[in-house]
Design a protein around this motif. Structure first.
Motif, mmCIF file in Angstrom:
data_model
loop_
_atom_site.group_PDB
_atom_site.id
_atom_site.type_symbol
_atom_site.label_atom_id
_atom_site.label_comp_id
_atom_site.label_asym_id
_atom_site.label_seq_id
_atom_site.Cartn_x
_atom_site.Cartn_y
_atom_site.Cartn_z
ATOM 1 N N ALA A 69 -4.750 -26.497 0.093
ATOM 2 C CA ALA A 69 -5.257 -27.870 0.177
ATOM 3 C C ALA A 69 -6.754 -27.937 -0.136
ATOM 4 O O ALA A 69 -7.195 -28.833 -0.854
ATOM 5 N N SER A 70 -7.535 -26.991 0.375
ATOM 6 C CA SER A 70 -8.982 -27.022 0.130
ATOM 7 C C SER A 70 -9.299 -26.890 -1.350
ATOM 8 O O SER A 70 -10.113 -27.640 -1.890
ATOM 9 N N HIS A 71 -8.648 -25.924 -2.008
ATOM 10 C CA HIS A 71 -8.873 -25.739 -3.446
ATOM 11 C C HIS A 71 -8.434 -26.971 -4.233
ATOM 12 O O HIS A 71 -9.099 -27.389 -5.181
ATOM 13 N N LEU A 72 -7.292 -27.525 -3.844
ATOM 14 C CA LEU A 72 -6.773 -28.701 -4.544
ATOM 15 C C LEU A 72 -7.725 -29.885 -4.423
ATOM 16 O O LEU A 72 -8.041 -30.550 -5.417
ATOM 17 N N VAL A 73 -8.199 -30.141 -3.210
ATOM 18 C CA VAL A 73 -9.094 -31.279 -2.988
ATOM 19 C C VAL A 73 -10.423 -31.049 -3.695
ATOM 20 O O VAL A 73 -10.951 -31.951 -4.353
ATOM 21 N N GLU A 74 -10.971 -29.848 -3.588
ATOM 22 C CA GLU A 74 -12.252 -29.558 -4.238
ATOM 23 C C GLU A 74 -12.163 -29.732 -5.756
ATOM 24 O O GLU A 74 -13.010 -30.380 -6.367
ATOM 25 N N ALA A 75 -11.127 -29.174 -6.358
ATOM 26 C CA ALA A 75 -10.969 -29.296 -7.818
ATOM 27 C C ALA A 75 -10.771 -30.757 -8.221
ATOM 28 O O ALA A 75 -11.346 -31.214 -9.219
ATOM 29 N N SER A 76 -9.986 -31.483 -7.445
ATOM 30 C CA SER A 76 -9.763 -32.906 -7.746
ATOM 31 C C SER A 76 -11.039 -33.717 -7.580
ATOM 32 O O SER A 76 -11.292 -34.651 -8.355
ATOM 33 N N MET A 77 -11.850 -33.370 -6.583
ATOM 34 C CA MET A 77 -13.113 -34.083 -6.398
ATOM 35 C C MET A 77 -14.078 -33.794 -7.549
ATOM 36 O O MET A 77 -14.805 -34.684 -7.988
ATOM 37 N N ARG A 78 -14.073 -32.574 -8.054
ATOM 38 C CA ARG A 78 -14.920 -32.252 -9.213
ATOM 39 C C ARG A 78 -14.547 -33.139 -10.408
ATOM 40 O O ARG A 78 -15.409 -33.676 -11.088
ATOM 41 N N VAL A 79 -13.246 -33.292 -10.627
ATOM 42 C CA VAL A 79 -12.776 -34.139 -11.726
ATOM 43 C C VAL A 79 -13.173 -35.590 -11.474
ATOM 44 O O VAL A 79 -13.676 -36.279 -12.366
ATOM 45 N N ARG A 80 -12.961 -36.059 -10.251
ATOM 46 C CA ARG A 80 -13.288 -37.461 -9.928
ATOM 47 C C ARG A 80 -14.773 -37.725 -10.087
ATOM 48 O O ARG A 80 -15.186 -38.767 -10.594
ATOM 49 N N LEU A 81 -15.616 -36.776 -9.664
ATOM 50 C CA LEU A 81 -17.063 -36.962 -9.763
ATOM 51 C C LEU A 81 -17.566 -36.886 -11.206
ATOM 52 O O LEU A 81 -18.672 -37.335 -11.493
ATOM 53 N N ALA A 82 -16.760 -36.346 -12.096
ATOM 54 C CA ALA A 82 -17.140 -36.290 -13.511
ATOM 55 C C ALA A 82 -16.779 -37.573 -14.254
ATOM 56 O O ALA A 82 -17.211 -37.776 -15.391
ATOM 57 N N ALA A 83 -16.016 -38.448 -13.619
ATOM 58 C CA ALA A 83 -15.638 -39.725 -14.246
ATOM 59 C C ALA A 83 -16.884 -40.582 -14.448
ATOM 60 O O ALA A 83 -17.832 -40.510 -13.661
ATOM 61 N N PRO A 84 -16.905 -41.389 -15.502
ATOM 62 C CA PRO A 84 -18.114 -42.154 -15.846
ATOM 63 C C PRO A 84 -18.689 -43.011 -14.716
ATOM 64 O O PRO A 84 -19.906 -43.122 -14.592
ATOM 65 N N ASP A 85 -17.827 -43.582 -13.871
ATOM 66 C CA ASP A 85 -18.352 -44.457 -12.815
ATOM 67 C C ASP A 85 -19.070 -43.706 -11.696
ATOM 68 O O ASP A 85 -19.858 -44.305 -10.964
ATOM 69 N N LEU A 86 -18.834 -42.394 -11.578
ATOM 70 C CA LEU A 86 -19.483 -41.619 -10.516
ATOM 71 C C LEU A 86 -20.380 -40.499 -11.034
ATOM 72 O O LEU A 86 -21.094 -39.877 -10.250
ATOM 73 N N ALA A 87 -20.379 -40.257 -12.334
ATOM 74 C CA ALA A 87 -21.075 -39.086 -12.883
ATOM 75 C C ALA A 87 -22.598 -39.185 -12.851
ATOM 76 O O ALA A 87 -23.278 -38.181 -12.886
ATOM 77 N N GLY A 88 -23.139 -40.378 -12.795
ATOM 78 C CA GLY A 88 -24.603 -40.487 -12.796
ATOM 79 C C GLY A 88 -25.136 -40.467 -14.206
ATOM 80 O O GLY A 88 -24.446 -40.909 -15.120
ATOM 81 N N PRO A 89 -26.336 -40.043 -14.436
ATOM 82 C CA PRO A 89 -27.220 -39.308 -13.519
ATOM 83 C C PRO A 89 -27.799 -40.237 -12.453
ATOM 84 O O PRO A 89 -28.091 -41.403 -12.721
ATOM 85 N N TRP A 90 -27.940 -39.704 -11.255
ATOM 86 C CA TRP A 90 -28.445 -40.466 -10.125
ATOM 87 C C TRP A 90 -29.810 -39.951 -9.707
ATOM 88 O O TRP A 90 -30.069 -38.755 -9.774
#
Length: 190
Positions: A69-90
């Motif tokens: 579960a930890s690996h799955l969530v971490e990898a999925s969060m990396r993908v989600r954070l790379a999406a244009p609406d969250l990627a930044g740059p901030w």
């Protein structure tokens, strides 16, 4: 807790938690079957220890082949954070903003959502920091709007229309949990 990771609780809807646990459970069974095959290939008896080389190989394959579960969530969060609406740059958090992030309780304006399930996952600190920063920066305009319309705080309007508007705006606010839930939704629906 995995070394170098932050143990984080994510509140979920029961269906999300059940689906994530099922994926992780299948991966545990697949890893056990692989180890059993390796033991059989080596003609090991039930009381013979599994050789270190097999255990090390299983460990090296786990995160990519049979992620928990930890690996799955971490990898999925990396993908989600790379999406244009969250990627930044901030812009990085200012010291005052960083200090505010340490306060207990919900951030001003955060939606009052209710979840019946939670999971504890170990996530890399850089992912947690990136999610907090993205959530904070994406939510800034919405929180400013809530303040401008006098919808939060001690003097906030309490009318029915104001409550409806506040809920509408609050639904647009991102949190670390929101980002994790969106990542988990993408994982379980793929």
């Amino acid at each position: 807790m995995t070394a170098g990771k932050l143990n984080t609780f994510v509140w979920l809807h029961p269906s999300q938690g059940d689906a994530l646990r099922e994926i992780a459970r299948k991966n545990v069974h697949a890893e056990a079957a692989w180890i059993a095959d390796q033991r059989e290939r080596l003609n090991l008896g039930p009381d013979d220890p599994t050789p270190e080389a097999v255990r090390r190989k299983a460990l090296s394959l786990r995160s990519g082949t049979w992620p928990g579960a930890s690996h799955l969530v971490e990898a999925s969060m990396r993908v989600r954070l790379a999406a244009p609406d969250l990627a930044g740059p901030w812009q990085p958090l200012t010291p005052d903003e960083r200090e505010t992030q340490r306060l207990a309780g919900r951030r001003i304006g955060t939606p009052n959502q209710h979840f019946a399930d939670k999971i504890a996952v170990d996530i890399a600190p850089d992912i947690i920091d990136a999610a907090r920063l993205a959530a904070y920066r994406v939510s800034e305009p919405v929180i400013a709007q809530l303040r401008a319309e006098n919808l939060i705080g001690s003097g906030a309007s309490r009318s029915r229309a104001a409550r409806a508007r506040r809920e509408e705006l609050q639904a647009q606010i991102y949190t670390l949990g929101c980002i994790a839930r969106e990542a988990i939704n993408r994982l379980i629906s793929s």
